[in-house]
Design an enzyme around this catalytic site. Structure first.
Site, PDB file in Angstrom:
ATOM      1  N   ASP A   1       0.826  -1.208   0.000  1.00  0.00           N
ATOM      2  CA  ASP A   1       0.000   0.000   0.000  1.00  0.00           C
ATOM      3  C   ASP A   1       0.862   1.262   0.000  1.00  0.00           C
ATOM      4  OD1 ASP A   1      -1.953   1.985   0.467  1.00  0.00           O
ATOM      5  OD2 ASP A   1      -3.146   0.604   1.662  1.00  0.00           O
TER       6      ASP A   1
ATOM      7  N   HIS B   1      -3.358  -0.685  -2.264  1.00  0.00           N
ATOM      8  CA  HIS B   1      -4.417  -0.133  -1.424  1.00  0.00           C
ATOM      9  C   HIS B   1      -5.794  -0.723  -1.720  1.00  0.00           C
ATOM     10  CE1 HIS B   1      -6.071   2.699   1.379  1.00  0.00           C
ATOM     11  NE2 HIS B   1      -6.858   3.247   0.472  1.00  0.00           N
TER      12      HIS B   1
END
Length: 244
Positions: free
Chosen positions: A192, A224
């Site tokens: 992420d 993400h």
């Protein structure tokens, strides 16, 4: 054992439709499941942009509606969705039946912290403009930040779905902390670039410090938005957590 109802709370900018593949997979596994629509992602002129508290109200009422049917519920919240979910679950008068809250690479504020506060005043790799109370995404810049585990063309096509989000919602502090008395799991996205691994570890520590308990963590080799890059794998992990 009857399977709990899964309520999925989107992240910022995100319509409920971006979780359709994961929701569909959960249903094939026998879980009733739905992704919510947050007021902060909906333009409602001439009304002002919605607040975090309005998102929390939608989440709270949705949980109560499911509980009223006699079903247990697991709440899964993604990214910004962790902030209003934390608030909403803290406001619940009756938490019996809320089996677990699952934070998906999500922000977990302390009481008194806003979404921006919890992120250290940073917005990750996002690039946006503010007009009329709404933040707007530049998909060209946003795509490689949020979908760094997908090719740029697919990432760009996905992020065209992310239109706008209330600026005020990022600034409103949480006054409740639902994680204090509900079992917590965390889906940790190792690639992420928005809520970075360092940030995710910090949010897990927020819960540990507040409750004195360990947090159940599952790591994904994902950016993400695993709802785009690995929707069925994400559904499998959620299903496992819902069965705990």
């Amino acid at each position: 054992m009857t399977k709990p109802f899964i309520l999925l709370v989107p992240g910022s900018f995100a319509p409920e439709t971006i979780y359709a593949s994961t929701i569909a997979h959960l249903r094939t596994l026998g879980f009733p499941a739905v992704a919510l629509r947050l007021p902060t992602t909906t333009k409602r002129m001439p009304l002002p942009a919605a607040t975090m508290a309005e998102d929390a109200d939608v989440i709270k009422r949705s949980v109560e509606a499911v509980l009223a049917t006699g079903q247990e519920v697991v709440v899964v919240c993604h990214s910004y969705g962790g902030t209003p979910t934390t608030q909403a679950l803290g406001e619940l008068g009756e938490k019996k039946g809320v089996r677990r809250v699952v934070y998906l690479s999500a922000i977990i504020p302390r009481v008194g912290e806003s979404n921006n506060d919890a992120m250290g005043g940073k917005k990750g790799e996002l690039a946006f403009e503010m007009t009329e109370g709404y933040m707007h995404i530049d998909a060209t810049t946003f795509a490689p930040a949020v979908c760094n585990d997908l090719s740029w063309d697919l990432a760009y096509e996905h992020t065209l779905n992310l239109a706008h989000h209330s600026g005020a919602s990022f600034l409103e502090p949480a006054t409740q902390a639902g994680y204090l008395d509900i079992p917590v799991s965390y889906i940790f996205c190792e690639k992420d670039m928005v809520v970075t691994p360092e940030k995710q570890s910090g949010f897990i520590d927020v819960v540990k410090e507040a409750t004195g308990k360990e947090v159940h963590v599952v790591k994904l080799d994902a950016g993400h938005c695993p709802n785009w890059s690995m929707p069925e794998k994400l559904g499998d992990v959620i299903a496992e957590m819902a069965g705990m």
